[in-house]
Motif scaffolding. Structure first.
Motif, PDB file in Angstrom:
ATOM      1  N   GLY A 333      22.582 -18.325  28.898  1.00  0.00           N
ATOM      2  CA  GLY A 333      23.473 -17.468  29.919  1.00  0.00           C
ATOM      3  C   GLY A 333      24.381 -18.107  30.466  1.00  0.00           C
ATOM      4  N   VAL A 334      23.993 -19.195  31.131  1.00  0.00           N
ATOM      5  CA  VAL A 334      24.770 -20.216  31.976  1.00  0.00           C
ATOM      6  C   VAL A 334      25.979 -20.461  31.222  1.00  0.00           C
ATOM      7  CG1 VAL A 334      25.108 -22.223  33.375  1.00  0.00           C
ATOM      8  CG2 VAL A 334      23.137 -20.744  33.465  1.00  0.00           C
ATOM      9  N   LEU A 335      25.949 -21.194  29.697  1.00  0.00           N
ATOM     10  CA  LEU A 335      26.941 -21.555  28.665  1.00  0.00           C
ATOM     11  C   LEU A 335      27.736 -20.505  28.605  1.00  0.00           C
ATOM     12  CD1 LEU A 335      24.639 -23.745  26.411  1.00  0.00           C
ATOM     13  CD2 LEU A 335      26.295 -24.569  28.205  1.00  0.00           C
ATOM     14  N   TYR A 336      27.330 -19.542  28.412  1.00  0.00           N
ATOM     15  CA  TYR A 336      28.247 -18.126  27.967  1.00  0.00           C
ATOM     16  C   TYR A 336      29.164 -18.089  29.237  1.00  0.00           C
ATOM     17  CZ  TYR A 336      26.478 -16.585  23.730  1.00  0.00           C
ATOM     18  OH  TYR A 336      26.170 -16.588  22.280  1.00  0.00           O
ATOM     19  N   ILE A 337      28.692 -18.071  30.592  1.00  0.00           N
ATOM     20  CA  ILE A 337      29.539 -17.928  31.760  1.00  0.00           C
ATOM     21  C   ILE A 337      30.554 -18.875  31.981  1.00  0.00           C
ATOM     22  CG2 ILE A 337      29.457 -17.932  34.192  1.00  0.00           C
ATOM     23  CD1 ILE A 337      26.500 -16.801  34.153  1.00  0.00           C
ATOM     24  N   LYS A 338      30.346 -20.312  31.260  1.00  0.00           N
ATOM     25  CA  LYS A 338      31.198 -21.175  31.397  1.00  0.00           C
ATOM     26  C   LYS A 338      32.008 -21.341  30.465  1.00  0.00           C
ATOM     27  CE  LYS A 338      29.313 -23.170  35.088  1.00  0.00           C
ATOM     28  NZ  LYS A 338      29.575 -22.843  36.429  1.00  0.00           N
ATOM     29  N   GLY A 339      31.987 -20.301  29.223  1.00  0.00           N
ATOM     30  CA  GLY A 339      33.013 -19.970  28.361  1.00  0.00           C
ATOM     31  C   GLY A 339      32.521 -20.693  27.077  1.00  0.00           C
ATOM     32  N   ILE A 340      31.191 -21.312  26.961  1.00  0.00           N
ATOM     33  CA  ILE A 340      30.807 -22.247  25.930  1.00  0.00           C
ATOM     34  C   ILE A 340      29.831 -21.407  24.959  1.00  0.00           C
ATOM     35  CG2 ILE A 340      29.571 -24.174  25.025  1.00  0.00           C
ATOM     36  CD1 ILE A 340      30.777 -25.388  27.848  1.00  0.00           C
ATOM     37  N   ASN A 341      29.883 -20.883  23.747  1.00  0.00           N
ATOM     38  CA  ASN A 341      29.148 -20.300  22.957  1.00  0.00           C
ATOM     39  C   ASN A 341      28.200 -21.188  22.097  1.00  0.00           C
ATOM     40  OD1 ASN A 341      30.579 -17.950  23.835  1.00  0.00           O
ATOM     41  ND2 ASN A 341      31.842 -18.006  22.148  1.00  0.00           N
ATOM     42  N   PRO A 342      27.092 -21.340  22.468  1.00  0.00           N
ATOM     43  CA  PRO A 342      25.864 -22.129  21.714  1.00  0.00           C
ATOM     44  C   PRO A 342      25.933 -21.480  20.304  1.00  0.00           C
ATOM     45  CG  PRO A 342      24.842 -21.097  23.651  1.00  0.00           C
ATOM     46  CD  PRO A 342      26.317 -20.523  23.363  1.00  0.00           C
ATOM     47  N   GLY A 343      25.658 -22.523  19.406  1.00  0.00           N
ATOM     48  CA  GLY A 343      25.753 -22.224  17.846  1.00  0.00           C
ATOM     49  C   GLY A 343      26.307 -23.213  17.105  1.00  0.00           C
TER      50      GLY A 343
END
Length: 503
Positions: A333-343
């Motif tokens: 969730g934190v990564l998404y907020i920072k504009g980084i999509n895990p994968g």
């Protein structure tokens, strides 16, 4: 090479290192208080990470998590009150070492081997993420069902005393896990009309009650059983663990590898890793009879395993964006907020970010050495506090931890109920640890069993149709059969001996 240099530049900045230091102290404090878990430490950090860049934000979470997992061992070693579910696996050995005047050796063991396990898990995270994540994705409800059963079986075999008492304790925990909304019918079970119980028995108040509050009751009834003075150690903390490392190298490697592999399974986490590693250590040990009596071997292997699992949980999170545990779910969730999509694409579009995360893992685990050493030196003073002062303070922290889960007084009521239950269990030589694991894994067992039965249209053969599920299933059943086979062999030997005497 340019990407790696850029990653080092992102991590080794004064601001980021200061964040790591601050988050480490915070995680150490939260983890050392029974009831305040590593997940709670992570959740409390999330609002602060909103004002940080991605690297320091992730560094804060990684460091706080690693420190909290280790710090959960401190109250377990000194007071027999595990701060985390993973610590409960080996709390009996740890506390008995304290009663024998070896508290610093026990704390040093969980510190050093937590660091080693975390570093090994990080190496695997760096080198084998895609391979392990592929294996983890092949786990369906069938595989998880057998994995949970294997974990529950380990709880019975590692518990001190008779197997029958271990089974009884496990049944108590599994029964408590059934309280709440029925799955999948949606019907309340054993709630007795209480709205608070519809959500089920909250695990943290139950664990605090079974371990911590029962210990408070025991001190009131029996008096002080803890050592009040600590003998001067002949060796420093680190020298003693060097001896343990030379004595148990296989256990360290095995615990770290098993912890990383289990941590990579979404939803498994450090709790199951610690329990299974402790069980494997006892099964493979040359002196299994010493386990539960203050033997350091179990602490070495399980301590390596739980922090390796923390690193392993990031494998599916980074490679496929699938959380390995509740902590990595928050991180995603934190990564998404920072504009980084895990994968998979993050390795292409933001490779310097991924390498920075890897470096942070190494730095966080190395920071654990000095911070952990300071925590051990400070925590050992707890033993010198008079019992009449210490127990009310412990009870106050227990109440705060139980209330903080849902900001509800019902958590305190649950804590007291399980405190009485834990006291009665121990007075009758019924181990507490299997009940804890039954409470943790019970919902997972039910959910995966029902999901699997729905998929298979009620056919039990489907649990053996997939290769990994069949392997886990056969292995689990073989473990169940071992006590029966041993019993039959003993009876056969006895009958042969009787026949030889009569002849």
């Amino acid at each position: 090479m340019t990407v790696l240099a850029e990653a080092f530049g992102l991590v080794f900045q004064p601001y980021v290192l200061l964040v790591i230091l601050g988050a480490g102290c915070f995680g150490m404090f939260v983890g050392a208080i029974p009831g305040l878990t590593a997940t709670m430490a992570t959740a409390l950090l999330v609002p602060i990470t909103f004002f940080m860049d991605p690297v320091p934000a992730i560094a804060a979470i990684v460091t706080a998590t690693a420190m909290a997992i280790f710090a959960g061992d401190i109250p377990g070693v000194l007071l027999r009150m595990p701060g985390t579910p993973a610590s409960a696996a080996y709390v009996e050995d740890a506390f008995r070492m304290t009663r024998a005047g070896r508290s610093e050796e026990a704390l040093g063991a969980v510190l050093i081997f937590s660091v080693i396990g975390g570093l090994v898990g990080t190496v695997v995270l760096v080198t084998a993420s895609p391979i392990l994540a592929e294996v983890a994705l092949k786990f369906s409800s069938f595989e998880y069902f057998w994995l949970v059963l294997l974990g529950l079986s380990c709880a019975i075999f590692v518990s001190p005393g008779s197997v029958s008492r271990g089974v009884l304790s496990l049944i108590i925990g599994l029964f408590a896990a059934t309280i709440g909304i029925d799955n999948p019918a949606g019907q309340p079970r054993y709630t007795f009309g209480n709205v608070e119980l519809l959500a089920g028995v909250q695990f943290i108040p139950a664990m605090i009650g079974l371990f911590a509050v029962s210990e408070v009751f025991r001190s009131l009834v029996r008096g002080n059983e803890r050592p009040t003075t600590i003998p001067v150690a002949k060796k420093s903390i680190f020298q003693a663990q060097w001896s343990n490392l030379k004595r148990y190298p296989i256990q360290v490697v095995r615990g770290s590898a098993l912890g990383t592999a289990i941590g990579a399974l979404p939803g498994a986490g450090a709790d199951i890793a610690a329990w299974i590693s402790y069980a494997v250590s006892k099964k493979m040990s040359r002196h299994p009879e010493k386990f539960g009596t203050g033997h350091v071997e179990g602490l070495v292997e399980a301590g390596s395993s739980n922090n390796a699992a923390v690193s392993g949980a990031w494998i599916p999170a980074l490679v496929f964006g699938i959380p390995g545990d509740s902590i990595t779910a928050i991180v995603i969730g934190v990564l998404y907020i920072k504009g980084i999509n895990p994968g998979p694409t993050v390795f292409i579009h933001n490779p310097q970010m991924i390498y920075a995360v890897f470096i942070v893992f190494f730095v966080a685990n190395l920071f654990m050495l000095p911070l952990g050493w300071l925590a051990i030196k400070a925590a050992r003073r707890i033993l010198s506090i008079p019992e009449k002062m210490l127990m009310p303070i412990i009870l106050m922290f227990c109440i705060i931890g139980s209330f903080a889960i849902n900001n509800s007084p019902f958590g305190i009521i649950l804590m007291l109920i399980f405190g009485v239950l834990g006291f009665l269990m121990e007075e009758n030589d019924i181990p507490i640890a299997p009940a804890i694991l039954g409470l943790v894994l019970g919902p997972m067992l039910e959910q995966n069993f029902i999901t699997s039965m729905i998929k298979a249209n009620g056919s039990f053969l489907a649990f053996f149709e997939r290769p990994i599920a069949a392997g886990l299933g056969i292995f689990t059943i073989v473990i169940w059969m071992i006590p029966l086979i041993v019993l039959l062999m003993h009876r056969r030997k006895r009958s042969t001996a009787d026949a030889a005497r009569s002849a």
